[in-house]
Enzyme design. Structure first.
Site, PDB file in Angstrom:
ATOM      1  N   PRO A  65      20.841  24.738  71.477  1.00 58.68           N
ATOM      2  CA  PRO A  65      19.992  25.155  70.360  1.00 58.68           C
ATOM      3  C   PRO A  65      19.382  23.923  69.696  1.00 58.68           C
ATOM      4  O   PRO A  65      20.045  22.891  69.578  1.00 58.68           O
ATOM      5  CB  PRO A  65      20.948  25.865  69.410  1.00 58.68           C
ATOM      6  CG  PRO A  65      22.231  26.012  70.136  1.00 58.68           C
ATOM      7  CD  PRO A  65      22.236  25.055  71.264  1.00 58.68           C
ATOM      8  N   HIS A  66      18.129  24.025  69.298  1.00 53.73           N
ATOM      9  CA  HIS A  66      17.467  22.870  68.694  1.00 53.73           C
ATOM     10  C   HIS A  66      16.337  23.309  67.787  1.00 53.73           C
ATOM     11  O   HIS A  66      15.848  24.433  67.890  1.00 53.73           O
ATOM     12  CB  HIS A  66      16.942  21.911  69.773  1.00 53.73           C
ATOM     13  CG  HIS A  66      16.028  22.558  70.758  1.00 53.73           C
ATOM     14  ND1 HIS A  66      16.489  23.274  71.833  1.00 53.73           N
ATOM     15  CD2 HIS A  66      14.681  22.616  70.823  1.00 53.73           C
ATOM     16  CE1 HIS A  66      15.463  23.731  72.531  1.00 53.73           C
ATOM     17  NE2 HIS A  66      14.356  23.356  71.939  1.00 53.73           N
ATOM     18  N   GLY A  67      15.983  22.406  66.889  1.00 54.58           N
ATOM     19  CA  GLY A  67      14.901  22.692  65.968  1.00 54.58           C
ATOM     20  C   GLY A  67      14.485  21.447  65.217  1.00 54.58           C
ATOM     21  O   GLY A  67      15.183  20.437  65.237  1.00 54.58           O
TER      22      GLY A  67
END
Length: 154
Positions: A65-67
């Site tokens: 997960p990334h942002g």
């Protein structure tokens, strides 16, 4: 960019409890908030928005997960090993038990991509993933994660 640039020993979670994808993202957001000083709800919202674009469950029991968030000065990460694998809508439909959260500044285009590539290379190695799955201590997991990448020189 190396993993040691992304993680601290405190950002390694050896036995995260989560029974679903949403709960895993909430737990990661809490850990990300501790690592960055940012609000966990803001991190969660960014992660949820990214998941709407397509799953970050890359297969083989792994999710990244990334942002991107303003207020960060550099890319930061959190690694978590789940106590029990969960459904994460992964591309191979297999449950996920290894999570690597990446949070990057809004303007970190190249650095964000380099970090994603480095984490992906690390977790693509079946031997490394097996070691991560059987290690129980934060220190052992951290040591495995920050091992320098093998040189590609001949």
């Amino acid at each position: 960019m190396e993993i040691i640039d992304l993680l601290t020993p405190d950002s390694v979670v050896p036995a995260m409890k989560a029974t679903c994808k949403k709960q895993a993202l909430q737990e990661l957001s809490r850990c990300g908030a501790t690592a960055t000083g940012l609000d966990d709800r803001r991190i969660f919202d960014v992660l949820l928005e990214r998941e709407r674009l397509g799953t970050t469950g890359v297969g083989s029991g792994i999710a990244i997960p990334h942002g991107k968030l303003g207020d960060l000065d550099r890319v930061k990460g959190v690694f978590a090993r789940l106590e029990e694998p969960i459904d994460f809508d992964a591309v191979d439909d297999r449950p996920v038990d290894l999570l690597f959260l990446l949070l990057a500044p809004e303007d970190a285009g190249a650095d964000h991509l380099k970090a994603l590539a480095r984490v992906s290379r690390l977790l693509r190695d079946p031997a490394t993933c097996e070691k991560l799955r059987v290690s129980n201590s934060r220190d052992a997991l951290y040591a495995l994660l920050i091992e320098p990448a093998p040189s590609k020189a001949a």
